[in-house]
Write an enzyme that holds these catalytic residues in place. Structure first.
Site, PDB file in Angstrom:
ATOM      1  CE  LYS A 245      -3.095   2.767   2.943  1.00 39.30           C
ATOM      2  NZ  LYS A 245      -3.409   2.863   4.037  1.00 39.30           N
TER       3      LYS A 245
ATOM      4  N   GLY B  59      -7.719   9.141  10.627  1.00 43.87           N
ATOM      5  CA  GLY B  59      -7.807   9.347  11.826  1.00 43.87           C
ATOM      6  C   GLY B  59      -9.113  10.205  12.352  1.00 43.87           C
TER       7      GLY B  59
ATOM      8  CB  ALA C 221      -8.208   7.629   5.534  1.00 39.73           C
ATOM      9  N   GLY C 222     -10.788   7.720   7.589  1.00 44.97           N
ATOM     10  CA  GLY C 222     -12.101   8.642   7.916  1.00 44.97           C
ATOM     11  C   GLY C 222     -12.995   7.892   8.493  1.00 44.97           C
TER      12      GLY C 222
ATOM     13  CG  ASN D 108      -5.231   1.512  12.607  1.00 45.22           C
ATOM     14  OD1 ASN D 108      -4.590   0.293  12.835  1.00 45.22           O
ATOM     15  ND2 ASN D 108      -4.647   2.312  13.499  1.00 45.22           N
ATOM     16  CB  THR D 109      -8.319   5.578  14.018  1.00 49.47           C
ATOM     17  OG1 THR D 109      -6.898   5.918  13.575  1.00 49.47           O
ATOM     18  CG2 THR D 109      -8.254   6.755  15.278  1.00 49.47           C
TER      19      THR D 109
END
Length: 269
Positions: free
Chosen positions: A112, A173, A199-200, A221-222
């Site tokens: 990635k 994040g 993301a987001g 992830n977050t």
């Protein structure tokens, strides 16, 4: 006791796999390996999510030092596909060097690519990203590319050799969810390679919404790692991705400006 055939519901999930660079997966959820309280918690979250791919920040995660805790001791790379990423890289040269190290360390070629423009927004530098994609592809890497939600730049990445397009839903994040569904949908409609929102995502409804737009998968992830109960959130995200995918395949009803009764009004007594 005989089974009533009327009550039997055929499975709608069989055969609904997706492929990238010749590899086929059944889970459409990809999870990260950062921000967890421990490697044990990380491994438990991955198991609960059902993810078959995990992203690994090559510059931050210990993969080779035997004197320190290793991710590979908790998440088996023979069972779960490792997707090395270039988190923290701000130039094409940094990203290329990082992925060369990853290939030397574990033989990984499916990677990635992230080339960031600045630390405040963590938005990708698309000029550097396209350049790095071209160079890495020439070196034999299979590059999944983190990019803006711009259909034109997404096309440039694909033309440069990307095997998957990964537009951001919102800043990394942030937990804001998909901010530009129209452009994400445009990317999905034009792409000839898999599209995954990256993301987001903040909660399960964000993941379901991304899948309802027709994306092939979601990376996060977050949203899991910073949840009050990461393991439970991982389960929620698994269900959300699956339900969003089913909803997309089912085809939502048409939106209307006015009411339309479920029961016909004609013939009322």
């Amino acid at each position: 006791m005989a089974t009533n055939p009327i009550l039997e519901v055929p499975s709608t999930r069989s055969g609904d796999s997706w492929s990238v660079a010749g590899r086929t997966f059944t889970s459409r959820l990809i999870v990260g390996t950062g921000k967890y309280k421990s490697l044990e918690q990380n491994a438990a979250a991955v198991a609960a999510s059902g993810a078959e791919i995990v992203t690994v920040a090559v510059r931050r995660v210990n993969l080779t030092d035997p004197s320190a805790p290793k991710l590979t001791d908790h998440i088996d790379p023979k069972v779960v596909t490792y997707l090395p990423n270039t988190a923290g890289c701000f130039t094409a040269e940094e990203a290329i060097r990082t992925l060369r190290l990853a290939r030397e360390a574990g033989g990984w070629t499916l990677v990635k690519l992230e080339v960031l423009a600045e630390a405040k927004t963590l938005y990708p530098d698309m000029i550097e990203t396209v350049r790095a994609t071209e160079l890495l592809t020439k070196e034999g890497f299979e590059v999944m590319v983190y990019c803006t939600d711009d259909p034109i730049m997404a096309r440039r990445c694909e033309e440069a050799g990307a095997v998957a397009i990964m537009p951001l839903g919102a800043p990394i994040g942030s937990g804001l969810g998909v901010q530009n569904p129209v452009t994400i949908r445009l990317i999905v409609e034009q792409a000839k390679v898999p599209v995954l929102v990256d993301a987001g995502v903040g909660t399960a409804s964000d993941a379901a919404f991304a899948m309802e737009l027709g994306c092939d998968g979601v990376l996060m992830n977050t949203a899991i790692a910073e949840a009050k109960d990461p393991i439970l959130m991982a389960e929620a995200m698994k269900a959300a991705v699956e339900s969003g995918r089913l909803a997309y395949r089912a085809g939502r009803m048409q939106k209307r400006r006015y009411a339309d009764p479920s029961s016909p009004l004609a013939g009322l007594i």
